[in-house]
Structure formats: structure tokens, C-alpha cells
Enzyme design. Sequence first.
Site, PDB file in Angstrom:
ATOM      1  N   ASP A   1     -11.630   4.860   0.387  1.00 33.11           N
ATOM      2  CA  ASP A   1     -10.955   3.628   0.739  1.00 33.11           C
ATOM      3  C   ASP A   1     -12.017   2.741   1.410  1.00 33.11           C
ATOM      4  O   ASP A   1     -13.012   3.249   1.934  1.00 33.11           O
ATOM      5  CB  ASP A   1      -9.811   3.952   1.708  1.00 33.11           C
ATOM      6  CG  ASP A   1      -9.159   2.704   2.254  1.00 33.11           C
ATOM      7  OD1 ASP A   1      -8.853   1.798   1.459  1.00 33.11           O
ATOM      8  OD2 ASP A   1      -8.975   2.636   3.489  1.00 33.11           O
TER       9      ASP A   1
ATOM     10  N   ASN B   1     -10.282  -8.305  -2.413  1.00 32.63           N
ATOM     11  CA  ASN B   1     -11.551  -8.794  -1.856  1.00 32.63           C
ATOM     12  C   ASN B   1     -12.603  -7.695  -1.731  1.00 32.63           C
ATOM     13  O   ASN B   1     -13.656  -7.921  -1.127  1.00 32.63           O
ATOM     14  CB  ASN B   1     -11.294  -9.410  -0.473  1.00 32.63           C
ATOM     15  CG  ASN B   1     -10.432 -10.664  -0.553  1.00 32.63           C
ATOM     16  OD1 ASN B   1     -10.811 -11.632  -1.212  1.00 32.63           O
ATOM     17  ND2 ASN B   1      -9.266 -10.637   0.057  1.00 32.63           N
TER      18      ASN B   1
ATOM     19  N   GLY C   1      -3.561  -0.406   3.897  1.00 35.04           N
ATOM     20  CA  GLY C   1      -3.520   0.209   2.571  1.00 35.04           C
ATOM     21  C   GLY C   1      -2.543  -0.441   1.607  1.00 35.04           C
ATOM     22  O   GLY C   1      -2.610  -0.183   0.413  1.00 35.04           O
TER      23      GLY C   1
ATOM     24  N   ARG D   1      -1.409  -7.291  -0.498  1.00 32.69           N
ATOM     25  CA  ARG D   1      -1.213  -8.537   0.253  1.00 32.69           C
ATOM     26  C   ARG D   1       0.260  -8.975   0.242  1.00 32.69           C
ATOM     27  O   ARG D   1       0.827  -9.284   1.287  1.00 32.69           O
ATOM     28  CB  ARG D   1      -2.095  -9.624  -0.383  1.00 32.69           C
ATOM     29  CG  ARG D   1      -2.250 -10.861   0.468  1.00 32.69           C
ATOM     30  CD  ARG D   1      -3.136 -11.880  -0.260  1.00 32.69           C
ATOM     31  NE  ARG D   1      -4.383 -11.282  -0.701  1.00 32.69           N
ATOM     32  CZ  ARG D   1      -5.135 -11.735  -1.696  1.00 32.69           C
ATOM     33  NH1 ARG D   1      -4.776 -12.838  -2.341  1.00 32.69           N
ATOM     34  NH2 ARG D   1      -6.252 -11.120  -2.044  1.00 32.69           N
TER      35      ARG D   1
ATOM     36  N   SER E   1      -7.519  -3.753  -1.961  1.00 30.69           N
ATOM     37  CA  SER E   1      -7.909  -5.131  -1.682  1.00 30.69           C
ATOM     38  C   SER E   1      -8.502  -5.837  -2.892  1.00 30.69           C
ATOM     39  O   SER E   1      -9.364  -5.296  -3.583  1.00 30.69           O
ATOM     40  CB  SER E   1      -8.929  -5.163  -0.544  1.00 30.69           C
ATOM     41  OG  SER E   1      -9.429  -6.479  -0.402  1.00 30.69           O
TER      42      SER E   1
ATOM     43  N   ASP F   1     -11.362  -0.636   3.544  1.00 29.05           N
ATOM     44  CA  ASP F   1     -10.998  -1.178   4.861  1.00 29.05           C
ATOM     45  C   ASP F   1     -10.602  -0.049   5.812  1.00 29.05           C
ATOM     46  O   ASP F   1      -9.676   0.711   5.527  1.00 29.05           O
ATOM     47  CB  ASP F   1      -9.819  -2.153   4.716  1.00 29.05           C
ATOM     48  CG  ASP F   1     -10.180  -3.388   3.895  1.00 29.05           C
ATOM     49  OD1 ASP F   1     -11.185  -4.028   4.215  1.00 29.05           O
ATOM     50  OD2 ASP F   1      -9.448  -3.703   2.943  1.00 29.05           O
TER      51      ASP F   1
HETATM   52  C1  BG6 Z   1      -6.216  -2.916   2.029  1.00 31.69           C
HETATM   53  C2  BG6 Z   1      -5.920  -3.165   3.493  1.00 31.69           C
HETATM   54  O1  BG6 Z   1      -7.478  -2.347   1.898  1.00 31.69           O
HETATM   55  O2  BG6 Z   1      -6.154  -4.129   1.298  1.00 31.69           O
HETATM   56  C3  BG6 Z   1      -4.582  -3.877   3.634  1.00 31.69           C
HETATM   57  O3  BG6 Z   1      -5.862  -1.932   4.184  1.00 31.69           O
HETATM   58  C4  BG6 Z   1      -4.595  -5.156   2.782  1.00 31.69           C
HETATM   59  O4  BG6 Z   1      -4.347  -4.157   4.980  1.00 31.69           O
HETATM   60  C5  BG6 Z   1      -4.906  -4.804   1.350  1.00 31.69           C
HETATM   61  O5  BG6 Z   1      -3.320  -5.788   2.865  1.00 31.69           O
HETATM   62  C6  BG6 Z   1      -4.958  -6.021   0.425  1.00 31.69           C
HETATM   63  O6  BG6 Z   1      -6.064  -6.807   0.762  1.00 31.69           O
HETATM   64  P1  BG6 Z   1      -6.452  -8.206   0.141  1.00 31.69           P
HETATM   65  O7  BG6 Z   1      -7.887  -8.381   0.558  1.00 31.69           O
HETATM   66  O8  BG6 Z   1      -6.297  -8.107  -1.339  1.00 31.69           O
HETATM   67  O9  BG6 Z   1      -5.541  -9.212   0.722  1.00 31.69           O
HETATM   68 MG    MG Z   2      -7.850   1.601   4.773  1.00 30.03          MG
END
Ligand code: BG6
Ligand code: MG
Length: 213
Positions: A9, A118, A46, A49, A116, A11
Site C-alpha cells: 500500500d 494520485n 484505504g 475518494r 489512490s 499512503d
Molecule cells: C488511499 C488513502 O490510499 O487512497 C485514502 O488511504 C484515499 O485515504 C484513497 O481516500 C483515494 O485517494 P485519491 O488520491 O485517489 O483521492
Molecule cells: Mg494506507
Amino acid sequence: MKYKGIIFDLDGVLCSTDRFHYQAWQQTAREAQAPFDETVNQRLRGVSRMESLEIILEGSPLTFTQAEKERMAEEKNARYRQLLRQMTPADMTDGVRAALTRLREASLKLAVGSSSKNARFILERLEAVSYFDAICDGTQITRSKPDPEVFLKAAGMLGLPAQACLVVEDAPAGLEAARAAGMDCAGVGGADWPFAPAYALPDVTALPAALLD
Ligand code: BG6
Ligand code: MG
């Protein structure tokens, strides 16, 4: 050695983006007149969004249309991306880098499995893309953790069967996703795990010793 691949993972495991998510969601919560604190924030770990937004809106007295929700999620992401620009390679510690290098040297294949959208942007900011044989992120999946999709897809990208992969997670949703994928999980950090992970470690730097020594 039971494992041929490790799926990390991002974040909360390889780096900490928590404060940026928190700050960016805070404004959304204010707009929705919803309470927002560390307990709510923990539940966002985890999950995608849009699902995170729904969790925040549980506490709101207001109702929003789907179009408004999409606008709110987009605005949150714009604030978040702006904050992410502060990240530099120093946001991935030397200890994490040394652990990744040691695992690679032990011929393990490494992947990122993140909800994510991102993730790649963050890995680029950290100058950490080259540690990984595969990156599977929120742009490549339709169901976020606790669904196993992201981990199964990452294993496929590594060319490995699920049972040859170990997942490394900081979030209960990720631990559940690993189990649903048929993978062992190393839980890092102090989460309230719904069941015991195969390894419980303070952080990623402890992983090479747990697996290789
Ligand atoms: C996860 C985070 O890695 O990504 C979550 O733990 C987050 O908190 C999720 O909501 C989605 O992220 P993003 O960057 O696509 O908004
Ligand atoms: Mg995480």
C-alpha cells in the site's frame, strides 16, 4: 521463502500523506457542516475518494446531489494535489528505501497496490517509481479496498499467483482486501486490526528482517 512478490500500500506505508488528506477534507466537511476529526479520518484510510466523501457526509445535516458530490470530490482533490506539491524525495525515508532495496536484492518482485488515483504522481514526487516492478492504483480499478481487485491486479502485473504475494498495509480495509485476495498481510502501524495479520510490524523498515533473517 513462501513469497515471491510483495505488494505495498502507498499512503501510510511507504510515505505519509495523511496530513494533506486531512487538510483537504477539512474544508469539504466545513462546507457540508459535518464533524471531522481523527476518528472520521481513520475510516477514510484505504477507501476511494468518493467513498471517503460519503463517509464524511454521513455526519452532514444537508443533502447533496450526485453532481454536487462530484464537484466536492474534485475540489478536495485539487486542494490535495496542491498540497502534494510540497512532497520531495525526503518524504520517503532512508529506512524505507533501504528496506525496498534489500527486498529487491533478495529477488523479490515489488509492486504498489493503492486505492489512490494520485499514487503515480506521489511516487514521482518521491522519486521512487524505479523500486517497483508494477504499480496498480486507483486509476486501474473499479472497486476499492476492502475489495481485493487492486491486489489481484497487482499480482497479475507481477506475473505471480495470489498466494505467492505478501501485502503490506496500514489500514483495516487493506487487511480485509488482502484476505479476500487470498494473500498474507503484514500490518504496519497501530491500526485496530479486525483480525490478526500474518505479521504485525511497527513499520516497513522491520519487514526485511521479519522475512529474510
Ligand atoms: C488511499 C488513502 O490510499 O487512497 C485514502 O488511504 C484515499 O485515504 C484513497 O481516500 C483515494 O485517494 P485519491 O488520491 O485517489 O483521492
Ligand atoms: Mg494506507
